[in-house]
Design a protein around this motif. Structure first.
Motif, PDB file in Angstrom:
ATOM      1  N   UNK A  93      21.285  87.511  -2.934  1.00  0.00           N
ATOM      2  CA  UNK A  93      20.474  88.451  -2.039  1.00  0.00           C
ATOM      3  C   UNK A  93      19.182  87.820  -1.597  1.00  0.00           C
ATOM      4  N   UNK A  94      18.391  87.406  -2.448  1.00  0.00           N
ATOM      5  CA  UNK A  94      17.111  87.032  -2.217  1.00  0.00           C
ATOM      6  C   UNK A  94      17.039  85.852  -1.519  1.00  0.00           C
ATOM      7  N   UNK A  95      17.809  84.693  -1.614  1.00  0.00           N
ATOM      8  CA  UNK A  95      17.556  83.598  -0.834  1.00  0.00           C
ATOM      9  C   UNK A  95      18.046  83.829   0.486  1.00  0.00           C
ATOM     10  N   UNK A  96      19.116  84.903   0.774  1.00  0.00           N
ATOM     11  CA  UNK A  96      19.594  85.125   2.069  1.00  0.00           C
ATOM     12  C   UNK A  96      18.639  85.782   2.785  1.00  0.00           C
ATOM     13  N   UNK A  97      17.901  86.984   2.419  1.00  0.00           N
ATOM     14  CA  UNK A  97      16.774  87.505   3.057  1.00  0.00           C
ATOM     15  C   UNK A  97      15.591  86.598   3.441  1.00  0.00           C
ATOM     16  N   UNK A  98      15.274  85.594   2.421  1.00  0.00           N
ATOM     17  CA  UNK A  98      14.281  84.649   2.948  1.00  0.00           C
ATOM     18  C   UNK A  98      14.637  83.876   4.131  1.00  0.00           C
ATOM     19  N   UNK A  99      16.170  83.268   3.846  1.00  0.00           N
ATOM     20  CA  UNK A  99      16.555  82.286   4.958  1.00  0.00           C
ATOM     21  C   UNK A  99      16.245  83.093   6.434  1.00  0.00           C
ATOM     22  N   UNK A 100      16.595  84.551   6.408  1.00  0.00           N
ATOM     23  CA  UNK A 100      16.813  85.245   7.667  1.00  0.00           C
ATOM     24  C   UNK A 100      15.581  85.665   8.147  1.00  0.00           C
ATOM     25  N   UNK A 101      14.253  85.248   7.426  1.00  0.00           N
ATOM     26  CA  UNK A 101      13.178  86.137   7.715  1.00  0.00           C
ATOM     27  C   UNK A 101      11.967  85.015   8.452  1.00  0.00           C
ATOM     28  N   UNK A 102      10.955  85.567   8.548  1.00  0.00           N
ATOM     29  CA  UNK A 102       9.920  84.599   9.453  1.00  0.00           C
ATOM     30  C   UNK A 102       9.061  83.889   8.280  1.00  0.00           C
ATOM     31  N   UNK A 103       9.455  84.024   6.926  1.00  0.00           N
ATOM     32  CA  UNK A 103       8.665  83.356   6.056  1.00  0.00           C
ATOM     33  C   UNK A 103       8.788  81.883   5.927  1.00  0.00           C
ATOM     34  N   UNK A 104       7.736  81.116   5.825  1.00  0.00           N
ATOM     35  CA  UNK A 104       7.762  79.701   5.962  1.00  0.00           C
ATOM     36  C   UNK A 104       6.794  79.002   4.968  1.00  0.00           C
TER      37      UNK A 104
END
Length: 251
Positions: free
Chosen positions: A99-110
């Motif tokens: 869940x954590x990686x999926x949310x990060x990969x679909x966010x604007x976090x860079x």
């Protein structure tokens, strides 16, 4: 008969925890403030994540009068609060991998951004994976947790790691394992949790120090004012316009 009430005892216990975290974490607060201020000055974005009741201190940083306008909530659906039904589903989701990686990969976090991850125990899969994946993507990670859990509990992550093992900096809230401060005759379970109070105070201290560092370095801190005071809305509109690329919660 004692005049000291259970309410008095709770206040005293919480004040004691606040004193201890102030003394023990002062160097780490200063270090974290430098990381936050550096990210803001460099044009990076700030994110905060927490699940369950650890989501409350994260939300306390977002869109807050007197707070940094740039803090964005990084939420995992179903885990941010107790509004999901049944409430126990949120706890179950914290133990689900991916869940954590999926949310990060679909966010604007860079890369170059900063993520604050709050987890009292730091033992569940979600915060561990979130921290590890964020660092692999070039984010700076500040973990806020009670390090005592690493000695008195076991990790639920397959690697055996805790949140603290995947952070650039750890702020130890010093909350006792079980998150309670009181016991009393005739009451079968310990009670009166203080983690929200202490963690919110710890993070607001971090922000206060970061604001001071920004000002000292010649950068106007992008602070929000209350919309319920004269001129507050106009002030905030200016901040939005100047920092639109870093403020995601208004889009």
């Amino acid at each position: 008969m004692s005049d000291i009430t259970l309410a008095d005892e709770f206040f005293e216990a919480t004040i004691g925890l606040l004193h201890r975290v102030r003394e023990r974490e002062a160097p780490h607060i200063a270090e974290g403030a430098a990381l936050v201020a550096g990210t803001v000055a460099a044009g990076g974005k700030l994110f905060a994540h927490g699940a369950g009741h650890s989501a409350l201190p994260a939300q306390d940083l977002v869109y807050r009068a007197g707070g940094l306008a740039l803090v964005n909530l990084l939420s995992v659906p179903g885990t941010t609060g107790v509004d999901v039904m049944p409430a126990t589903l949120g706890s179950a989701l914290e133990r689900v991998g991916g869940l954590g990686p999926a949310v990060l990969d679909n966010s604007s976090a860079a890369a170059g951004d900063l993520l604050i991850i709050i987890s009292l125990s730091g033992r569940n899969v979600l915060p561990v994976e979130m921290a590890a994946h964020a660092r692999s993507r070039g984010l700076t990670v500040i973990g806020v947790t009670s390090v005592a859990y690493t000695a008195e509990t076991t990790s639920r992550h397959p690697s055996g790691a805790f949140l603290k093992d995947h952070c650039d900096l750890v702020l130890d809230s010093g909350i006792p394992v079980g998150d309670t401060t009181l016991t009393a005759d005739g009451i079968g379970a310990p009670f009166a949790p203080a983690s929200t109070v202490v963690t919110c105070a710890l993070l607001q201290a971090l922000v206060a120090e970061a604001v001071g560092r920004l000002a000292a370095d010649g950068t106007e801190p992008p602070l929000l004012r209350s919309g319920n005071v004269d001129g507050g809305i106009e002030w905030n509109e200016r901040v939005y316009a100047e920092r639109a690329d870093q403020i995601l919660w208004r889009r």
